[in-house]
Design an enzyme around this catalytic site. Structure first.
Site, PDB file in Angstrom:
ATOM      1  N   LYS A 176       9.821 -13.314  11.281  1.00 59.05           N
ATOM      2  CA  LYS A 176       8.466 -13.531  10.016  1.00 59.05           C
ATOM      3  C   LYS A 176       9.276 -13.476   9.367  1.00 59.05           C
ATOM      4  O   LYS A 176      10.151 -12.744   7.927  1.00 59.05           O
ATOM      5  CB  LYS A 176       7.748 -12.279  10.008  1.00 59.05           C
ATOM      6  CG  LYS A 176       6.880 -11.187  10.773  1.00 59.05           C
ATOM      7  CD  LYS A 176       5.812  -9.879  10.460  1.00 59.05           C
ATOM      8  CE  LYS A 176       6.869  -8.623   9.122  1.00 59.05           C
ATOM      9  NZ  LYS A 176       6.258  -8.149   9.694  1.00 59.05           N
ATOM     10  N   THR A 208      -1.037 -10.684  -0.717  1.00 58.84           N
ATOM     11  CA  THR A 208      -0.384 -10.846   0.925  1.00 58.84           C
ATOM     12  C   THR A 208      -0.047  -9.416   0.808  1.00 58.84           C
ATOM     13  O   THR A 208       1.359  -9.210   1.511  1.00 58.84           O
ATOM     14  CB  THR A 208       1.321 -11.234   0.387  1.00 58.84           C
ATOM     15  OG1 THR A 208       1.825 -10.815  -1.014  1.00 58.84           O
ATOM     16  CG2 THR A 208       1.145 -12.704  -0.042  1.00 58.84           C
ATOM     17  N   GLY A 210       0.390  -6.081   2.555  1.00 57.35           N
ATOM     18  CA  GLY A 210       0.056  -5.677   3.751  1.00 57.35           C
ATOM     19  C   GLY A 210      -0.122  -6.637   5.266  1.00 57.35           C
ATOM     20  O   GLY A 210      -0.647  -6.750   6.272  1.00 57.35           O
ATOM     21  N   THR A 211       0.818  -7.652   4.981  1.00 61.14           N
ATOM     22  CA  THR A 211       1.140  -9.288   5.929  1.00 61.14           C
ATOM     23  C   THR A 211       1.273  -8.972   6.764  1.00 61.14           C
ATOM     24  O   THR A 211       1.218  -9.324   7.930  1.00 61.14           O
ATOM     25  CB  THR A 211       1.011 -10.357   4.968  1.00 61.14           C
ATOM     26  OG1 THR A 211       2.516 -10.040   4.529  1.00 61.14           O
ATOM     27  CG2 THR A 211       0.068 -10.689   4.444  1.00 61.14           C
ATOM     28  N   GLY A 212       2.623  -8.338   7.041  1.00 60.94           N
ATOM     29  CA  GLY A 212       2.880  -7.751   7.800  1.00 60.94           C
ATOM     30  C   GLY A 212       2.237  -7.027   8.925  1.00 60.94           C
ATOM     31  O   GLY A 212       2.389  -7.235  10.170  1.00 60.94           O
ATOM     32  N   CYS A 213       1.577  -6.211   8.675  1.00 59.98           N
ATOM     33  CA  CYS A 213       1.200  -4.556   9.132  1.00 59.98           C
ATOM     34  C   CYS A 213      -0.545  -5.880   9.986  1.00 59.98           C
ATOM     35  O   CYS A 213      -0.300  -5.892  10.965  1.00 59.98           O
ATOM     36  CB  CYS A 213       0.295  -4.143   7.846  1.00 59.98           C
ATOM     37  SG  CYS A 213       1.266  -2.665   7.020  1.00 59.98           S
TER      38      CYS A 213
HETATM   39  N1  LIG Z   1       2.818 -16.942   1.204  1.00 57.26           N
HETATM   40  C1  LIG Z   1       2.135 -16.726   2.504  1.00 57.26           C
HETATM   41  N2  LIG Z   1       1.577 -18.129   3.360  1.00 57.26           N
HETATM   42  C2  LIG Z   1       1.380 -18.418   4.228  1.00 57.26           C
HETATM   43  N3  LIG Z   1       2.055 -17.355   5.614  1.00 57.26           N
HETATM   44  C3  LIG Z   1       2.152 -16.317   4.828  1.00 57.26           C
HETATM   45  C4  LIG Z   1       2.680 -16.150   3.527  1.00 57.26           C
HETATM   46  N4  LIG Z   1       3.265 -14.720   3.023  1.00 57.26           N
HETATM   47  C5  LIG Z   1       3.794 -14.495   4.175  1.00 57.26           C
HETATM   48  N5  LIG Z   1       2.895 -15.135   6.118  1.00 57.26           N
HETATM   49  C6  LIG Z   1       2.751 -14.603   6.909  1.00 57.26           C
HETATM   50  O1  LIG Z   1       1.996 -13.820   6.953  1.00 57.26           O
HETATM   51  C7  LIG Z   1       3.052 -12.634   8.214  1.00 57.26           C
HETATM   52  C8  LIG Z   1       3.816 -11.640   7.399  1.00 57.26           C
HETATM   53  O2  LIG Z   1       5.254 -11.894   6.974  1.00 57.26           O
HETATM   54  P1  LIG Z   1       6.322 -11.551   5.777  1.00 57.26           P
HETATM   55  O3  LIG Z   1       7.751 -11.420   6.103  1.00 57.26           O
HETATM   56  O4  LIG Z   1       5.596 -11.482   4.707  1.00 57.26           O
HETATM   57  O5  LIG Z   1       6.247  -9.881   6.707  1.00 57.26           O
HETATM   58  P2  LIG Z   1       5.890  -8.254   6.006  1.00 57.26           P
HETATM   59  O6  LIG Z   1       6.745  -8.975   4.529  1.00 57.26           O
HETATM   60  O7  LIG Z   1       6.595  -7.378   6.087  1.00 57.26           O
HETATM   61  O8  LIG Z   1       4.610  -8.159   4.918  1.00 57.26           O
HETATM   62  P3  LIG Z   1       4.284  -6.680   4.654  1.00 57.26           P
HETATM   63  O9  LIG Z   1       5.819  -6.072   3.895  1.00 57.26           O
HETATM   64  O10 LIG Z   1       3.598  -7.431   3.314  1.00 57.26           O
HETATM   65  O11 LIG Z   1       3.578  -6.046   5.121  1.00 57.26           O
HETATM   66  C9  LIG Z   1       4.218 -14.308   9.131  1.00 57.26           C
HETATM   67  O12 LIG Z   1       3.923 -14.375   9.797  1.00 57.26           O
HETATM   68  C10 LIG Z   1       4.196 -15.068   7.402  1.00 57.26           C
HETATM   69  O13 LIG Z   1       4.226 -15.944   7.751  1.00 57.26           O
HETATM   70  C1  LIG Z   2       0.988   3.250   5.014  1.00 52.09           C
HETATM   71  C2  LIG Z   2       2.086   1.621   4.710  1.00 52.09           C
HETATM   72  N1  LIG Z   2       2.289   0.828   5.761  1.00 52.09           N
HETATM   73  C3  LIG Z   2       2.809  -0.566   5.935  1.00 52.09           C
HETATM   74  C4  LIG Z   2       3.194  -1.177   4.482  1.00 52.09           C
HETATM   75  C5  LIG Z   2       3.549  -2.302   4.153  1.00 52.09           C
HETATM   76  O1  LIG Z   2       2.835  -2.932   3.474  1.00 52.09           O
HETATM   77  P1  LIG Z   2       3.517  -4.260   2.025  1.00 52.09           P
HETATM   78  O2  LIG Z   2       4.839  -4.387   2.387  1.00 52.09           O
HETATM   79  O3  LIG Z   2       2.218  -4.505   1.398  1.00 52.09           O
HETATM   80  O4  LIG Z   2       3.659  -2.931   1.040  1.00 52.09           O
HETATM   81  C6  LIG Z   2       2.371  -0.189   3.236  1.00 52.09           C
HETATM   82  N2  LIG Z   2       2.436  -0.813   1.523  1.00 52.09           N
HETATM   83  N3  LIG Z   2       1.277   1.090   3.397  1.00 52.09           N
END
Ligand SMILES: Nc1ncnc2c1ncn2[C@@H]1O[C@H](COP(=O)(O)OP(=O)(O)OP(=O)(O)O)[C@@H](O)[C@H]1O
Ligand SMILES: Cc1ncc(COP(=O)(O)O)c(N)n1
Length: 264
Positions: A176, A208, A210-213
């Site tokens: 990602k 952003t 929870g974008t990864g979740c």
């Molecule tokens: N500002 C943004 N604009 C468009 N797409 C984004 C943006 N930030 C993240 N994404 C997309 O969201 C998804 C998650 O990527 P990210 O690298 O944020 O994961 P993450 O760090 O595990 O997220 P989180 O830590 O918030 O759970 C990917 O598909 C990425 O392309």
């Molecule tokens: C219970 C739980 N699981 C996953 C995340 C990661 O999300 P983020 O990286 O956006 O803080 C979080 N903050 N809390």
């Protein structure tokens, strides 16, 4: 009546509702998949950060998984926050026992606000016990760096990192790209042979959380519906883009994405 697709999330609870099992269940539901959960830890958190982490006893995690899988079963499953090695080992054992094949491993390590959601001592267990069970693993760039010891800051380094993580046993690797510098966000899927790159504009926002979740939950939902992997990744990519673009703008920190996003 068409049989409903079912997905199991094995992850932490985010009291703020934007990440963790809350994000997963909302995303499963929005994509037409029946969601079930095995909670690994309780966190007291909001959009400003994680104020408390309370891991559950290992047997509580295994027991939730067994009760769901022996009765309802799951067409696909994902792991999120797993916190420690004992929970990783217990989760891996239940996944093997029930023969879960469509497993998405989202290697959650650090929350956006900096809180540790995976103990350092658990990194080894993640790599040896869980990764070999994964249909796809979905690291962000810091998580990929942690798993490989490499510096991963560019698309080329993402491709090299994907190769290294694939060598750890995951059948597919979805790197990602949200942490990339610049105005373009690139996600890169590696299936062991080919690379598939999905690039889109970076949305300028702080919301952003929870974008990864949410991304990995959308991917899990699509796999539960038997969408082929590349199509599932493309759908999840469209979903998270729309979810970020239409975020509800709530909370004083990193707000959640829009889990009601609608994509074709
Ligand atoms: N500002 C943004 N604009 C468009 N797409 C984004 C943006 N930030 C993240 N994404 C997309 O969201 C998804 C998650 O990527 P990210 O690298 O944020 O994961 P993450 O760090 O595990 O997220 P989180 O830590 O918030 O759970 C990917 O598909 C990425 O392309
Ligand atoms: C219970 C739980 N699981 C996953 C995340 C990661 O999300 P983020 O990286 O956006 O803080 C979080 N903050 N809390």
């Amino acid at each position: 009546m068409q049989t409903i697709a079912k997905a199991l999330t094995i992850a932490g609870s985010d009291s703020g509702g934007g990440a963790g099992i809350q994000a997963d269940l909302k995303t499963f539901h929005q994509l037409g998949v029946y969601g079930m959960s095995a909670i690994t830890a309780i966190t007291a958190q909001n959009t400003l950060g994680v104020a408390g982490v309370y891991p559950l006893p290992t047997e509580a995690v295994s027991h939730q998984m067994r009760e769901v899988l022996r009765d309802l079963g799951a067409d696909a499953a994902k792991t999120g926050m797993l916190f420690d090695a004992a929970i990783i080992k217990a989760v891996s054992e239940e996944i093997r026992t029930f023969g879960l094949k469509k497993l998405v491993v989202d290697p959650v390590m650090i929350a956006k606000g900096g809180a540790k959601l995976l103990l350092d001592e658990a990194i080894a267990a993640l790599k040896t016990d869980l990764l070999p069970l994964a249909e796809v693993v979905t690291p962000n760039l810091p998580e990929a760096e942690c798993m490989t010891g490499m510096e991963i800051r560019t698309p080329e380094e993402m491709r090299e990192g994907a190769r290294a993580i694939h060598a750890l046993g995951a059948r597919n690797v979805l790197m990602k790209g949200g942490h990339l510098e610049g105005d373009t966000v690139v996600d890169i899927l590696f299936d062991g042979t080919n690379f598939y790159e999905l690039a889109h504009e970076r949305i300028q926002t702080r919301h952003t959380h929870g974008t990864g979740c949410t991304f990995s939950a959308a991917l899990t939902a699509e796999l539960a519906k038997n969408t082929p992997l590349v199509g599932a990744v493309e759908k999840a990519n469209r979903f998270i883009f729309e979810a970020i673009k239409t975020a509800p703008q709530i909370g004083g920190g990193h707000g959640p994405t829009n889990h009601w996003a609608v994509v074709e």
